[in-house]
Design a protein around this motif. Structure first.
Motif, PDB file in Angstrom:
ATOM      1  N   PHE A  32     -31.614 -24.957  -3.073  1.00 33.00           N
ATOM      2  CA  PHE A  32     -31.327 -23.559  -2.703  1.00 33.00           C
ATOM      3  C   PHE A  32     -32.819 -22.997  -2.489  1.00 33.00           C
ATOM      4  N   LEU A  33     -33.792 -23.087  -3.521  1.00 29.41           N
ATOM      5  CA  LEU A  33     -34.983 -22.265  -3.476  1.00 29.41           C
ATOM      6  C   LEU A  33     -35.733 -22.840  -2.438  1.00 29.41           C
ATOM      7  N   VAL A  34     -35.703 -24.188  -1.879  1.00 32.81           N
ATOM      8  CA  VAL A  34     -36.489 -24.662  -0.915  1.00 32.81           C
ATOM      9  C   VAL A  34     -35.854 -24.131   0.361  1.00 32.81           C
ATOM     10  N   VAL A  35     -34.738 -24.316   0.280  1.00 33.87           N
ATOM     11  CA  VAL A  35     -33.885 -23.806   1.900  1.00 33.87           C
ATOM     12  C   VAL A  35     -34.243 -22.193   2.006  1.00 33.87           C
ATOM     13  N   PHE A  36     -34.105 -21.467   0.986  1.00 34.94           N
ATOM     14  CA  PHE A  36     -33.756 -20.245   1.208  1.00 34.94           C
ATOM     15  C   PHE A  36     -35.622 -19.607   1.108  1.00 34.94           C
ATOM     16  N   TYR A  37     -36.215 -19.700   0.157  1.00 36.61           N
ATOM     17  CA  TYR A  37     -37.397 -19.053   0.174  1.00 36.61           C
ATOM     18  C   TYR A  37     -38.660 -19.807   0.986  1.00 36.61           C
ATOM     19  N   LEU A  38     -38.669 -21.341   1.022  1.00 36.37           N
ATOM     20  CA  LEU A  38     -39.712 -21.701   1.486  1.00 36.37           C
ATOM     21  C   LEU A  38     -39.351 -22.196   3.051  1.00 36.37           C
ATOM     22  N   VAL A  39     -38.372 -22.558   3.346  1.00 33.62           N
ATOM     23  CA  VAL A  39     -37.876 -23.186   4.862  1.00 33.62           C
ATOM     24  C   VAL A  39     -37.542 -21.834   5.462  1.00 33.62           C
ATOM     25  N   GLY A  40     -36.599 -21.082   4.949  1.00 34.65           N
ATOM     26  CA  GLY A  40     -35.990 -19.869   5.370  1.00 34.65           C
ATOM     27  C   GLY A  40     -35.019 -20.032   6.553  1.00 34.65           C
ATOM     28  N   TYR A  41     -34.247 -21.276   6.549  1.00 36.31           N
ATOM     29  CA  TYR A  41     -33.411 -21.707   7.380  1.00 36.31           C
ATOM     30  C   TYR A  41     -32.338 -20.861   7.737  1.00 36.31           C
ATOM     31  N   ARG A  42     -32.679 -20.444   9.115  1.00 38.67           N
ATOM     32  CA  ARG A  42     -31.520 -19.576   9.859  1.00 38.67           C
ATOM     33  C   ARG A  42     -31.390 -18.138   9.131  1.00 38.67           C
ATOM     34  N   ARG A  43     -32.321 -17.893   8.303  1.00 39.59           N
ATOM     35  CA  ARG A  43     -32.180 -16.354   7.655  1.00 39.59           C
ATOM     36  C   ARG A  43     -31.886 -15.460   8.486  1.00 39.59           C
ATOM     37  N   LYS A  44     -32.509 -15.346   9.632  1.00 44.36           N
ATOM     38  CA  LYS A  44     -32.398 -14.298  10.591  1.00 44.36           C
ATOM     39  C   LYS A  44     -31.069 -14.260  11.320  1.00 44.36           C
ATOM     40  N   THR A  45     -30.558 -15.605  11.526  1.00 40.87           N
ATOM     41  CA  THR A  45     -29.275 -15.678  12.211  1.00 40.87           C
ATOM     42  C   THR A  45     -28.375 -15.284  11.399  1.00 40.87           C
ATOM     43  N   VAL A  46     -28.242 -15.529  10.160  1.00 45.25           N
ATOM     44  CA  VAL A  46     -27.297 -15.108   9.175  1.00 45.25           C
ATOM     45  C   VAL A  46     -27.391 -13.700   8.783  1.00 45.25           C
ATOM     46  N   PHE A  47     -28.352 -13.081   8.792  1.00 44.38           N
ATOM     47  CA  PHE A  47     -28.543 -11.578   8.732  1.00 44.38           C
ATOM     48  C   PHE A  47     -27.943 -10.991   9.954  1.00 44.38           C
ATOM     49  N   GLU A  48     -28.237 -11.270  10.929  1.00 43.54           N
ATOM     50  CA  GLU A  48     -27.622 -10.855  12.333  1.00 43.54           C
ATOM     51  C   GLU A  48     -26.113 -10.839  12.332  1.00 43.54           C
ATOM     52  N   ASN A  49     -25.530 -11.962  12.042  1.00 42.66           N
ATOM     53  CA  ASN A  49     -24.133 -12.460  11.898  1.00 42.66           C
ATOM     54  C   ASN A  49     -23.425 -11.493  11.040  1.00 42.66           C
ATOM     55  N   LEU A  50     -23.951 -11.256   9.561  1.00 43.08           N
ATOM     56  CA  LEU A  50     -23.613 -10.205   8.606  1.00 43.08           C
ATOM     57  C   LEU A  50     -23.559  -8.891   9.299  1.00 43.08           C
ATOM     58  N   GLN A  51     -24.521  -8.208   9.841  1.00 39.85           N
ATOM     59  CA  GLN A  51     -24.679  -7.191  10.537  1.00 39.85           C
ATOM     60  C   GLN A  51     -23.569  -6.973  11.652  1.00 39.85           C
ATOM     61  N   LEU A  52     -23.285  -7.738  12.277  1.00 39.59           N
ATOM     62  CA  LEU A  52     -22.171  -7.935  13.202  1.00 39.59           C
ATOM     63  C   LEU A  52     -20.857  -7.538  12.566  1.00 39.59           C
ATOM     64  N   ALA A  53     -20.526  -8.246  11.605  1.00 40.19           N
ATOM     65  CA  ALA A  53     -19.517  -8.458  11.050  1.00 40.19           C
ATOM     66  C   ALA A  53     -19.009  -7.546   9.830  1.00 40.19           C
ATOM     67  N   PHE A  54     -19.863  -6.860   9.471  1.00 40.24           N
ATOM     68  CA  PHE A  54     -19.949  -5.701   8.528  1.00 40.24           C
ATOM     69  C   PHE A  54     -21.004  -4.647   8.617  1.00 40.24           C
ATOM     70  N   PRO A  55     -20.742  -4.016   9.899  1.00 42.69           N
ATOM     71  CA  PRO A  55     -21.569  -2.979  10.202  1.00 42.69           C
ATOM     72  C   PRO A  55     -21.769  -1.582   9.070  1.00 42.69           C
ATOM     73  N   LYS A  57     -21.919  -1.911   5.756  1.00 38.77           N
ATOM     74  CA  LYS A  57     -22.563  -2.314   4.813  1.00 38.77           C
ATOM     75  C   LYS A  57     -23.837  -1.941   4.875  1.00 38.77           C
ATOM     76  N   SER A  58     -24.523  -1.483   3.794  1.00 39.97           N
ATOM     77  CA  SER A  58     -26.047  -1.331   3.675  1.00 39.97           C
ATOM     78  C   SER A  58     -27.072  -2.651   3.814  1.00 39.97           C
ATOM     79  N   GLY A  59     -28.038  -2.645   4.182  1.00 32.59           N
ATOM     80  CA  GLY A  59     -28.947  -3.624   4.333  1.00 32.59           C
ATOM     81  C   GLY A  59     -29.120  -4.515   2.858  1.00 32.59           C
ATOM     82  N   THR A  60     -29.068  -3.886   1.556  1.00 34.45           N
ATOM     83  CA  THR A  60     -29.252  -4.394   0.436  1.00 34.45           C
ATOM     84  C   THR A  60     -28.112  -5.216   0.046  1.00 34.45           C
ATOM     85  N   GLU A  61     -26.919  -4.681   0.711  1.00 32.55           N
ATOM     86  CA  GLU A  61     -25.585  -5.438   0.325  1.00 32.55           C
ATOM     87  C   GLU A  61     -25.543  -6.576   1.102  1.00 32.55           C
ATOM     88  N   LEU A  62     -25.855  -6.391   2.436  1.00 31.26           N
ATOM     89  CA  LEU A  62     -26.057  -7.668   3.175  1.00 31.26           C
ATOM     90  C   LEU A  62     -27.083  -8.909   2.775  1.00 31.26           C
TER      91      LEU A  62
END
Length: 302
Positions: A32-55, A57-62
């Protein structure tokens, strides 16, 4: 080359699979540490999807949901590898079905089942259903892996539990032929993927966004008189899941048009809203939201 890649990777997969669960999940924490922090695999895609699904919610919650999601995603991916060596007893303990009698009831009706699944919680260990001694053949409809050796590995894992994988391109043909021969089965289908825009013939609201959807559940259940059941999977705690069967329709052909499809998405959406961290946010499910619909496309209303 495909064989070489397989034989280089497979020993590591096997070693991971035989780790005791305590070490197994410690290893998952490191991944998890490698995927999330070092590689950052699709972090932007995930955040954009969450913004669409939960408009709302605050940025902190997302961001918290995103981080929790990645922890779960890594666990689930490694649990798939764990399937290489996990015992039947351990699998049955960690993935429980709460109302197996519903499946037996349908079997007594002499009907096959379309088991409608989502990319939610865990769909890797649901082959534990084959350990309950039901008089059903288990089938999983899947997207074929490009590397034929890994594709065969996936089939072998399912084969441990007398299950059979069917590629998406062959699913309709195989199901139709089996029904013609009187072979009753449970066909697990993950039905929330996004079709290619050139093949998008139906659209519906999913998490507040208008998107194209597949109609496989609708067409197959109606044409083959198959019962449609939603697999409601909950993550109880790390490494443990409970699944229940929620029947959408015993007689799909008698339902209003698109009742099956809409009901499926309603049930999946309800789960996502309750525990969003367990949905697979890395896939680009909403990528066609701004695309133009073809003239012959239909809109499935809520």
């Amino acid at each position: 080359m495909q064989r070489l890649v397989f034989w280089l990777v497979y020993p590591f997969l096997w070693l991971i699979s035989i780790l005791p669960f305590r070490l197994f999940y410690l290893f998952s924490d490191l991944v998890f540490l490698v995927v999330f922090y070092l590689v950052g695999y699709r972090r932007k895609t995930v955040f954009e999807n969450l913004q669409l699904a939960f408009p709302q919610k605050s940025g902190t919650e997302l961001k918290k949901i995103r981080k929790d999601f990645y922890r779960h995603m890594v666990d689930m991916f490694l649990e798939m590898i764990k399937s290489l060596s996990i015992s039947n007893e351990e699998l049955k303990k960690r993935f429980k079905f709460t109302n197996i009698e519903e499946i037996q009831k349908i079997r007594n009706m002499n009907k096959s089942i379309l088991l409608a699944c989502g990319h939610y919680a865990s769909y890797e260990w649901m082959n534990a259903l084959q350990l309950y001694g039901l008089d059903y053949k288990g089938f999983g409809v899947y997207k074929k892996v490009k590397n034929r050796y890994f594709d065969q590995l996936a089939k072998d894992i399912r084969g441990r539990y007398d299950g059979v994988l069917i590629s998406t391109t062959r699913a309709t043909k195989v199901i139709t032929e089996n029904e013609r021969k009187g072979i009753r089965g449970v066909y697990a289908m993950i039905a929330d993927q996004s079709p290619k825009i050139s093949r998008a013939k139906a659209w519906t609201n999913f998490m507040g966004v208008n998107v194209p959807v597949f109609l496989g559940l609708e067409h197959l259940s109606r044409s083959q008189d198959m019962v449609v059941v939603y697999l409601h999977v909950q993550k109880i705690k790390r490494g443990y899941y409970e699944a229940s069967f929620k029947t959408i329709s015993y007689e799909p052909a008698k339902e209003p048009q698109f009742f099956i499809t809409r009901n499926y998405f309603d049930k999946l959406e309800e789960q996502i809203k309750q525990e969003p961290r367990y949905y697979l946010w890395t896939h680009k499910r909403w990528k066609h939201r701004n695309a133009s619909m073809s003239r012959d496309a239909v809109i499935i209303k809520d």
